[in-house]
Design a protein around this motif. Structure first.
Motif, short mmCIF file in Angstrom:
data_model
loop_
_atom_site.label_atom_id
_atom_site.label_comp_id
_atom_site.label_asym_id
_atom_site.label_seq_id
_atom_site.Cartn_x
_atom_site.Cartn_y
_atom_site.Cartn_z
N ASP A 71 45.38 22.46 32.01
CA ASP A 71 43.95 22.28 31.78
C ASP A 71 43.76 21.20 30.71
OD1 ASP A 71 41.27 22.36 31.18
OD2 ASP A 71 41.26 24.47 30.55
N PRO A 72 43.43 19.98 31.13
CA PRO A 72 43.26 18.90 30.15
C PRO A 72 41.99 18.99 29.32
CG PRO A 72 42.77 18.08 32.34
CD PRO A 72 43.23 19.50 32.50
N LEU A 103 42.78 4.56 30.48
CA LEU A 103 41.93 4.33 31.64
C LEU A 103 41.94 5.54 32.57
CD1 LEU A 103 42.78 0.59 32.43
CD2 LEU A 103 40.64 1.51 31.48
N ALA A 104 43.10 6.17 32.73
CA ALA A 104 43.20 7.37 33.57
C ALA A 104 42.38 8.51 33.00
CB ALA A 104 44.67 7.78 33.73
N LYS A 105 42.37 8.64 31.68
CA LYS A 105 41.57 9.67 31.03
C LYS A 105 40.08 9.45 31.28
CE LYS A 105 40.53 11.64 26.48
NZ LYS A 105 40.89 11.67 25.04
N VAL A 106 39.64 8.21 31.13
CA VAL A 106 38.23 7.87 31.38
C VAL A 106 37.89 8.15 32.85
CG1 VAL A 106 36.58 5.96 31.52
CG2 VAL A 106 38.06 6.20 29.50
N ALA A 107 38.77 7.75 33.76
CA ALA A 107 38.52 7.96 35.19
C ALA A 107 38.41 9.45 35.51
CB ALA A 107 39.63 7.31 36.02
N LEU A 108 39.29 10.26 34.92
CA LEU A 108 39.23 11.70 35.14
C LEU A 108 37.90 12.25 34.62
CD1 LEU A 108 40.53 14.37 36.04
CD2 LEU A 108 41.53 14.52 33.73
N GLN A 109 37.50 11.83 33.43
CA GLN A 109 36.25 12.32 32.84
C GLN A 109 35.06 11.95 33.71
OE1 GLN A 109 36.00 14.22 29.82
NE2 GLN A 109 34.07 14.57 30.89
N GLU A 110 35.07 10.74 34.25
CA GLU A 110 33.94 10.26 35.04
C GLU A 110 33.98 10.74 36.49
OE1 GLU A 110 34.03 6.02 34.46
OE2 GLU A 110 33.14 6.19 32.46
N LEU A 114 35.88 17.86 36.49
CA LEU A 114 35.95 18.82 35.39
C LEU A 114 34.57 19.12 34.85
CD1 LEU A 114 38.94 17.09 33.56
CD2 LEU A 114 39.06 19.02 35.14
N SER A 115 34.37 20.36 34.42
CA SER A 115 33.06 20.75 33.89
C SER A 115 32.96 20.55 32.38
CB SER A 115 32.77 22.21 34.23
OG SER A 115 33.74 23.05 33.66
N LYS A 116 34.10 20.27 31.73
CA LYS A 116 34.12 20.05 30.28
C LYS A 116 34.78 18.71 29.98
CE LYS A 116 36.35 23.95 29.52
NZ LYS A 116 37.02 25.09 28.88
#
Length: 149
Positions: A71-72, A103-110, A114-116
């Protein structure tokens, strides 16, 4: 071996993460241990270090597997295990890995998956300390197929 690269990931308990990464085609070797962040010698995080052949397995694919195995969004906790040593982290080995991980972190967030917010830290690897032999390939040695978290 020529051309082999390293990647280091903190996904909570390192036993399960090691088993997942070991099973990927292109992974040459894994080891579990503790990563120390640059500038904070007291902060040790459970990690799996992966030797991989980038001609077979891209670093970006390793990151995608990393997102899926824990769970990131959890801050310093995975399952029932809490504390800084269980931090979600990508420790990069060079500037290219650092940029790709950010960039991967930003892509995952966008992505909306994920709900958080993504809590994973992306930081340079300061030092890696190998865990004792009893922790290496723990699940395999103990006839277990997965970690409980």
């Amino acid at each position: 071996m020529s051309g082999i690269k390293q990647a280091t990931f903190g996904a909570g308990c390192f036993w399960g993460a090691e088993a997942v990464f070991r099973a990927l085609p292109g992974v040459v070797e894994t080891r579990v241990g503790y990563a120390v962040e640059v500038g904070d010698e007291s902060l040790q995080i459970e990690v799996v270090q992966v030797d991989f052949d980038p001609r077979v397995l891209a670093y970006s694919s390793l990151i995608e597997h990393f997102w899926d195995l824990h769970d990131p969004t959890s801050v310093d906790r995975q399952g029932e295990h809490g504390g800084v040593k269980y931090r979600s982290a990508i420790f990069y080995h060079d500037a290219g890995q650092g940029e790709e991980a950010r960039l991967a972190k930003v892509a995952l967030q966008e992505s909306g998956r994920l709900s958080k917010p993504v809590a994973t830290v992306v930081v340079p690897l300061g030092r890696f300390e190998l865990a004792d032999e009893g922790h290496q390939r723990y699940l395999e040695k103990n006839g277990l197929s997965s970690c409980h978290i």
